[in-house]
Design a protein around this motif. Structure first.
Motif, PDB file in Angstrom:
ATOM      1  N   ASN A   1       0.815  -1.216   0.000  1.00  0.00           N
ATOM      2  CA  ASN A   1       0.000   0.000   0.000  1.00  0.00           C
ATOM      3  C   ASN A   1       0.850   1.268   0.000  1.00  0.00           C
ATOM      4  N   GLY A   2       2.125   1.118  -0.403  1.00  0.00           N
ATOM      5  CA  GLY A   2       3.020   2.261  -0.459  1.00  0.00           C
ATOM      6  C   GLY A   2       2.552   3.309  -1.455  1.00  0.00           C
ATOM      7  N   THR A   3       3.015   4.535  -1.259  1.00  0.00           N
ATOM      8  CA  THR A   3       2.596   5.645  -2.102  1.00  0.00           C
ATOM      9  C   THR A   3       3.761   6.608  -2.302  1.00  0.00           C
ATOM     10  N   PRO A   4       3.879   7.199  -3.490  1.00  0.00           N
ATOM     11  CA  PRO A   4       4.937   8.196  -3.704  1.00  0.00           C
ATOM     12  C   PRO A   4       4.751   9.448  -2.862  1.00  0.00           C
ATOM     13  N   LEU A   5       3.586   9.609  -2.233  1.00  0.00           N
ATOM     14  CA  LEU A   5       3.392  10.749  -1.338  1.00  0.00           C
ATOM     15  C   LEU A   5       4.388  10.727  -0.178  1.00  0.00           C
ATOM     16  N   LEU A   6       4.923   9.550   0.141  1.00  0.00           N
ATOM     17  CA  LEU A   6       5.882   9.435   1.235  1.00  0.00           C
ATOM     18  C   LEU A   6       7.288   9.859   0.837  1.00  0.00           C
ATOM     19  N   ALA A   7       7.480  10.162  -0.432  1.00  0.00           N
ATOM     20  CA  ALA A   7       8.791  10.636  -0.890  1.00  0.00           C
ATOM     21  C   ALA A   7       8.946  12.109  -0.527  1.00  0.00           C
TER      22      ALA A   7
ATOM     23  N   TRP B   1       2.659  -0.387   7.326  1.00  0.00           N
ATOM     24  CA  TRP B   1       1.328  -0.302   6.717  1.00  0.00           C
ATOM     25  C   TRP B   1       0.598   0.958   7.167  1.00  0.00           C
ATOM     26  N   LEU B   2       0.623   1.244   8.461  1.00  0.00           N
ATOM     27  CA  LEU B   2      -0.062   2.427   8.991  1.00  0.00           C
ATOM     28  C   LEU B   2       0.528   3.714   8.417  1.00  0.00           C
ATOM     29  N   HIS B   3       1.834   3.756   8.311  1.00  0.00           N
ATOM     30  CA  HIS B   3       2.550   4.912   7.764  1.00  0.00           C
ATOM     31  C   HIS B   3       2.080   5.200   6.344  1.00  0.00           C
ATOM     32  N   ALA B   4       2.035   4.155   5.511  1.00  0.00           N
ATOM     33  CA  ALA B   4       1.606   4.333   4.124  1.00  0.00           C
ATOM     34  C   ALA B   4       0.126   4.665   4.031  1.00  0.00           C
ATOM     35  N   GLU B   5      -0.682   4.018   4.866  1.00  0.00           N
ATOM     36  CA  GLU B   5      -2.117   4.241   4.807  1.00  0.00           C
ATOM     37  C   GLU B   5      -2.463   5.665   5.213  1.00  0.00           C
ATOM     38  N   ALA B   6      -1.779   6.191   6.213  1.00  0.00           N
ATOM     39  CA  ALA B   6      -2.009   7.573   6.627  1.00  0.00           C
ATOM     40  C   ALA B   6      -1.701   8.535   5.491  1.00  0.00           C
ATOM     41  N   ALA B   7      -0.612   8.275   4.769  1.00  0.00           N
ATOM     42  CA  ALA B   7      -0.245   9.136   3.643  1.00  0.00           C
ATOM     43  C   ALA B   7      -1.265   9.040   2.522  1.00  0.00           C
ATOM     44  N   ARG B   8      -1.710   7.835   2.230  1.00  0.00           N
ATOM     45  CA  ARG B   8      -2.699   7.649   1.160  1.00  0.00           C
ATOM     46  C   ARG B   8      -4.002   8.364   1.492  1.00  0.00           C
ATOM     47  N   ARG B   9      -4.426   8.259   2.734  1.00  0.00           N
ATOM     48  CA  ARG B   9      -5.686   8.901   3.129  1.00  0.00           C
ATOM     49  C   ARG B   9      -5.565  10.424   3.085  1.00  0.00           C
ATOM     50  N   PHE B  10      -4.411  10.953   3.466  1.00  0.00           N
ATOM     51  CA  PHE B  10      -4.225  12.403   3.480  1.00  0.00           C
ATOM     52  C   PHE B  10      -4.233  12.958   2.058  1.00  0.00           C
ATOM     53  N   GLY B  11      -3.463  12.315   1.154  1.00  0.00           N
ATOM     54  CA  GLY B  11      -3.463  12.712  -0.250  1.00  0.00           C
ATOM     55  C   GLY B  11      -2.441  13.770  -0.602  1.00  0.00           C
ATOM     56  N   PRO B  12      -2.589  14.383  -1.781  1.00  0.00           N
ATOM     57  CA  PRO B  12      -1.623  15.368  -2.264  1.00  0.00           C
ATOM     58  C   PRO B  12      -1.455  16.535  -1.292  1.00  0.00           C
ATOM     59  N   GLY B  13      -0.258  17.080  -1.277  1.00  0.00           N
ATOM     60  CA  GLY B  13       0.058  18.173  -0.371  1.00  0.00           C
ATOM     61  C   GLY B  13       0.672  17.714   0.929  1.00  0.00           C
TER      62      GLY B  13
ATOM     63  N   ILE C   1       3.103  16.680   3.797  1.00  0.00           N
ATOM     64  CA  ILE C   1       4.469  16.813   4.264  1.00  0.00           C
ATOM     65  C   ILE C   1       4.601  15.998   5.540  1.00  0.00           C
ATOM     66  N   ALA C   2       5.835  15.770   5.964  1.00  0.00           N
ATOM     67  CA  ALA C   2       6.060  14.864   7.093  1.00  0.00           C
ATOM     68  C   ALA C   2       5.322  15.319   8.345  1.00  0.00           C
ATOM     69  N   GLU C   3       5.223  16.638   8.546  1.00  0.00           N
ATOM     70  CA  GLU C   3       4.538  17.145   9.729  1.00  0.00           C
ATOM     71  C   GLU C   3       3.067  16.743   9.778  1.00  0.00           C
ATOM     72  N   ASP C   4       2.489  16.426   8.631  1.00  0.00           N
ATOM     73  CA  ASP C   4       1.077  16.028   8.589  1.00  0.00           C
ATOM     74  C   ASP C   4       0.867  14.590   9.051  1.00  0.00           C
ATOM     75  N   LEU C   5       1.904  13.766   8.942  1.00  0.00           N
ATOM     76  CA  LEU C   5       1.715  12.326   9.119  1.00  0.00           C
ATOM     77  C   LEU C   5       1.276  11.911  10.525  1.00  0.00           C
ATOM     78  N   PRO C   6       1.875  12.434  11.592  1.00  0.00           N
ATOM     79  CA  PRO C   6       1.425  11.964  12.907  1.00  0.00           C
ATOM     80  C   PRO C   6      -0.071  12.151  13.138  1.00  0.00           C
ATOM     81  N   LEU C   7      -0.597  13.336  12.814  1.00  0.00           N
ATOM     82  CA  LEU C   7      -2.033  13.547  13.007  1.00  0.00           C
ATOM     83  C   LEU C   7      -2.854  12.726  12.016  1.00  0.00           C
ATOM     84  N   ALA C   8      -2.312  12.495  10.810  1.00  0.00           N
ATOM     85  CA  ALA C   8      -3.029  11.698   9.815  1.00  0.00           C
ATOM     86  C   ALA C   8      -3.185  10.248  10.250  1.00  0.00           C
TER      87      ALA C   8
END
Length: 515
Positions: A431-437, A468-480, A482-489
């Protein structure tokens, strides 16, 4: 469980056992496989002017002959192409003999607009380079831009490693059988498969279990039974205490990202261990997360003895000089009685590459803490240069060998992240995403895994769940993102995960309010 991933060798063993046990003979299984492919072709491409079926000499080609017969019976125009007949007496030979369509030489194959191609040249067991007429057929399909339905795996993709052997089809849909293979999940194979459909061809799950697969596709079903739930009588230290080492005054952000991720992922207490000259910078940004000066081995030892943290994060923002690795080795040696688990990332991995042998001695010593290493490919290549240079190894094999050498779990990051344990288990994340780059996302992952370790999730399960959780949080958040968004996501992902886990009643109500 259906998330097992079978190597080509394991799949061959499953086939053999299924045929020996019955009730279906080999040709019966082949018939079911061909029927599954034909059904997909008819459902997806009912208006196709013609189906070109490309058949190899093995069982994959046998599936193709079955497909050709069934599509013809369904009223579709069919052409069959092959360079070599199946081996005499094989199941594929039986299927070819039962196919009414004449076989044309592959050299004359040229797909036309409006047609579809059924790729049944080579299956997951391919081990040689694709060349000659086979490679030309692949090229002609690419030029004609016709839809490709791949049987088992796009021809040219190694089922073992996902690597392209010479040339490979770009499939629109791939129909595989029983379970996925590594080549469906590892890059570049994953990007060449299109949609992957796993068809049931009549092989019972218990035969798969008997094959003893050690590789899996990541997902909650794999680790949810070990996921931490809160008890009514819990308190913050029973939820786990994570310590995160900070860099100097100009490199404090990475540690705070890890610390915040650890807190969001359920750690009851988080402490940032800071050099004295970075205390002010860290204090300006921390509220619920505690702060403590700790830059010498003595100060670190005092913290470990006094506070007994359940897990540590070491590496983000520390700098890749030899002193970073040396301090870690000393800590693992002198304070090992107070260390339970540690996640190593970023600068720690770069620094350890200069003193790898000394690190492996202490990391594999009896009584060593649980260790999780989180390298990307560049860091992996520095810490395990011989494994990175061995082109015969798949990403799975490289990660497993590294885990055995280090005596810990290895998260080999990338779009097809692999999590490997020293005992030979390995998981591929899908479930990886390029949003994590984005800068800092790896720091968040380290804190997330540490939080799960601190809540006493087994290291391999904690690593799999964290990825899995790391990637899923990024996928749900979507474009835009940044790393600071991930903990709350992480919050809505955790909420949904727990409500959909099958855990009902008190175990959910204790964790989350009803909404």
């Amino acid at each position: 469980m259906t998330n097992e991933v079978l190597t080509p060798e394991e799949m061959a063993e499953v086939d053999r056992k299924a045929i020996a046990r019955g009730p279906l003979p080999g040709i019966g299984l082949m018939g079911n496989a061909g029927s599954a492919v034909a059904q997909v072709a008819l459902e997806r491409y009912p208006q196709a002017s013609r189906a070109h079926i490309l058949c190899g000499p093995g069982n994959n080609g046998g599936d193709g002959y079955v497909v050709a017969k069934l599509l013809k019976e369904a009223g579709m125009s069919v052409s069959v192409w092959a360079d070599h007949p199946p081996r005499a007496g094989s199941d594929a030979a039986l299927a070819a003999a039962d196919c009414p369509e004449p076989v044309q030489a592959l050299a004359g194959f040229a797909p036309e607009s409006g047609s579809i191609v059924i790729d049944a040249l080579f299956g997951a067991g391919l081990s040689k380079q694709v060349e000659g007429n086979d490679a030309q057929a692949i090229s002609r399909c690419a030029e004609a831009k016709v839809p490709i339905v791949a049987v088992d795996l796009p021809s040219g993709v190694s089922g073992k490693s996902g690597k392209v052997l010479g040339a490979a089809f770009q499939a629109d849909v791939t129909v595989t059988f029983v379970r996925k293979k590594p080549g469906h999940l590892l890059l570049p194979g994953r990007s060449l498969c299109g949609e992957v459909i796993v068809a049931d061809i009549g092989i019972p799950d218990d035969i798969v279990t008997e094959a003893g697969p050690r590789r899996f596709e990541n997902g909650p079903a794999l680790w949810m039974a070990e996921f931490p739930f809160l008890e009514l009588d819990t308190h913050k230290y029973r939820r786990g205490h994570v310590g995160v080492f900070s860099g100097g005054p100009t490199a404090t952000g990475a540690a705070r990202l890890s610390a915040m991720a650890a807190a969001r992922a359920g750690a009851g207490a988080v402490t940032v261990l800071s050099p004295v000259d970075a205390l002010v910078a860290n204090a300006a940004h921390l509220t619920s997360i505690m702060l403590r000066p700790a830059e010498t081995l003595q100060e670190i030892g005092d913290f470990l003895r006094e506070r007994r943290p359940d897990a540590l994060v070491y590496g983000p923002g520390l700098g890749g000089g030899p002193e970073t690795g040396a301090l870690l080795i000393d800590m693992l040696t002198e304070a090992r009685d107070y260390l339970q688990a540690i996640v190593l990332d970023a600068s720690a991995l770069t620094s350890l590459a200069r003193q790898a042998d000394a690190f492996f001695v202490v990391s594999t010593r009896e009584g060593a803490p649980s260790i999780v290493l989180t390298p990307h490919e560049g860091e992996f290549g520095r810490l395990f240069p011989d494994l990175a240079a061995d082109k015969a190894l798949s990403k799975l094999e490289r990660a497993n060998a590294a885990a055995m050498r280090a005596g810990g779990v290895v998260i080999l990051k990338g779009a097809d992240t692999v999590i490997a344990a020293p005992d030979g288990r390995a998981v591929i994340n899908s479930n990886g995403t390029p949003l994590l780059a984005t800068a800092g996302s790896g720091d968040v992952l380290s804190g997330l895994v540490a939080a799960l370790l601190a809540q006493h999730m087994p290291p391999f399960h904690a690593a799999c769940a964290g990825v899995w959780l790391h990637a899923e949080a990024a996928r749900r958040f979507g474009p835009g993102l940044i790393a600071e968004d991930l903990p709350l996501a992480l919050a809505p992902v955790l909420r949904e995960l727990l409500y959909s886990s099958g855990c009902s009643g008190d175990c959910v109500s204790r964790f989350l309010p009803k909404v």
